[in-house]
Scaffold this motif. Structure first.
Motif, short mmCIF file in Angstrom:
data_model
loop_
_atom_site.label_atom_id
_atom_site.label_comp_id
_atom_site.label_asym_id
_atom_site.label_seq_id
_atom_site.Cartn_x
_atom_site.Cartn_y
_atom_site.Cartn_z
N SER A 1 -1.93 12.70 -2.60
CA SER A 1 -3.43 12.92 -3.57
C SER A 1 -3.53 14.41 -3.63
O SER A 1 -3.64 14.89 -2.35
N ARG B 1 -6.47 15.80 -4.03
CA ARG B 1 -7.78 16.49 -3.73
C ARG B 1 -8.17 15.39 -2.49
O ARG B 1 -7.72 14.39 -2.21
N ARG C 1 -10.90 14.32 -1.45
CA ARG C 1 -11.57 13.26 -1.64
C ARG C 1 -11.03 11.88 -1.64
O ARG C 1 -11.08 10.91 -1.26
N GLU C 2 -9.91 11.99 -2.62
CA GLU C 2 -9.01 10.82 -2.65
C GLU C 2 -8.34 10.52 -1.51
O GLU C 2 -8.21 9.23 -1.16
N ARG C 3 -7.81 11.65 -0.61
CA ARG C 3 -7.05 11.23 0.46
C ARG C 3 -8.12 10.53 1.60
O ARG C 3 -7.61 9.61 2.10
N THR D 1 -10.66 2.74 -6.42
CA THR D 1 -10.24 3.46 -7.71
C THR D 1 -10.21 5.15 -7.31
O THR D 1 -9.41 5.68 -7.95
N GLU D 2 -11.12 5.51 -6.47
CA GLU D 2 -11.12 6.91 -6.09
C GLU D 2 -9.69 7.00 -5.17
O GLU D 2 -8.95 8.17 -5.36
N ALA D 3 -9.20 6.04 -4.40
CA ALA D 3 -8.12 6.22 -3.59
C ALA D 3 -6.66 6.04 -4.41
O ALA D 3 -5.58 6.37 -4.16
N GLY D 4 -6.95 5.60 -5.60
CA GLY D 4 -5.79 5.18 -6.57
C GLY D 4 -5.09 3.68 -6.05
O GLY D 4 -3.83 3.78 -5.61
#
Length: 232
Positions: free
Chosen positions: A122, A124, A126-128, A207-210
């Motif tokens: 990821s 970003r 934040r996503e990680r 959703t943030e994490a995918g």
């Protein structure tokens, strides 16, 4: 079980204590009883990078020989069941049940390794971080004391400090702090303590994490049902 008990020694480690060095061929096979261990690799320029975590029930030490390619250290105070290698391998050859348990441990570690690859991919921080918190709620959900319910809400305990978490996610501690607050601003989480995070919206966190990449919607739906039952 009697044979396993006879070849087992319970070892206690303090946070930061080395358990086995990279390149070493330890004379035991370890199983984490309590606490968290970190798998650490030293890069050519001397920098150290955490490549994974070992939690309660995880095994380490190459069965049937071979040196470790990572160093094993205690990330927190920990207890490890150390089985003497030679009799453990002899018992493994005689016991299909034990052979199956070792194989399942390896498969679980591979599953988590795939998760880390997706998380680190990821762009970003934040996503990680969202991916890491999601892993705590899924892969590590059965580990004692990590997930708890309080007043109808789900809380997750972060089992490592911010410095180790930054090394694991390939960033700096300051970036980790900013990412926690960014997720809190979106309403995904609440920061109760530095190491205790309230999960306010698991779907939004996924959703943030995918989550489509990490677990898929069917798995997420099953997880939500399970966690909602636990909270209620």
């Amino acid at each position: 079980m009697e044979t396993l008990r006879s070849i087992c020694t319970l070892r206690r480690y303090s946070a930061g204590q080395s358990i086995a060095d990279a390149g070493e061929e330890p004379g035991f096979v370890g199983c984490v009883q309590t606490g968290v261990l970190r798998m650490q690799k030293t890069l050519q320029d001397g920098r150290q990078h955490i490549v994974g975590l070992l939690v309660e029930g995880d095994m380490f030490g190459r069965v049937l020989g071979g040196p470790l390619d990572v160093a094993i250290e205690a990330a927190t105070d920990a207890e490890v069941c150390a089985f003497r290698r030679a009799p453990f391998e002899a018992l493994l050859a005689q016991s299909p049940e034990l052979d199956r348990l070792v194989l399942l441990s390896i498969l679980h570690e591979l599953d988590r390794a795939r998760d880390w690859l997706i998380i680190l991919g990821s762009p970003r921080v934040r996503e990680r971080l969202a991916g890491f918190l999601l892993v705590l709620c899924t892969r590590f959900a059965t580990v004692d004391h990590l997930l708890r319910t309080s007043n109808g809400a789900l809380d997750v305990k972060v089992p490592i400090n911010r410095t180790d978490l930054a090394h694991l996610l390939g960033t700096r501690p300051e970036s980790i702090s900013r990412a926690f607050h960014a997720l809190a601003d979106t309403g995904c989480i609440t920061i109760r303590k530095p190491d205790l995070i309230g999960i306010q919206d698991l779907e939004a966190l996924a959703t943030e994490a995918g989550e489509d990449e990490m677990m898929g919607r069917a798995t997420l739906k099953t997880l939500l049902t399970s966690l909602q039952t636990r909270v209620s």
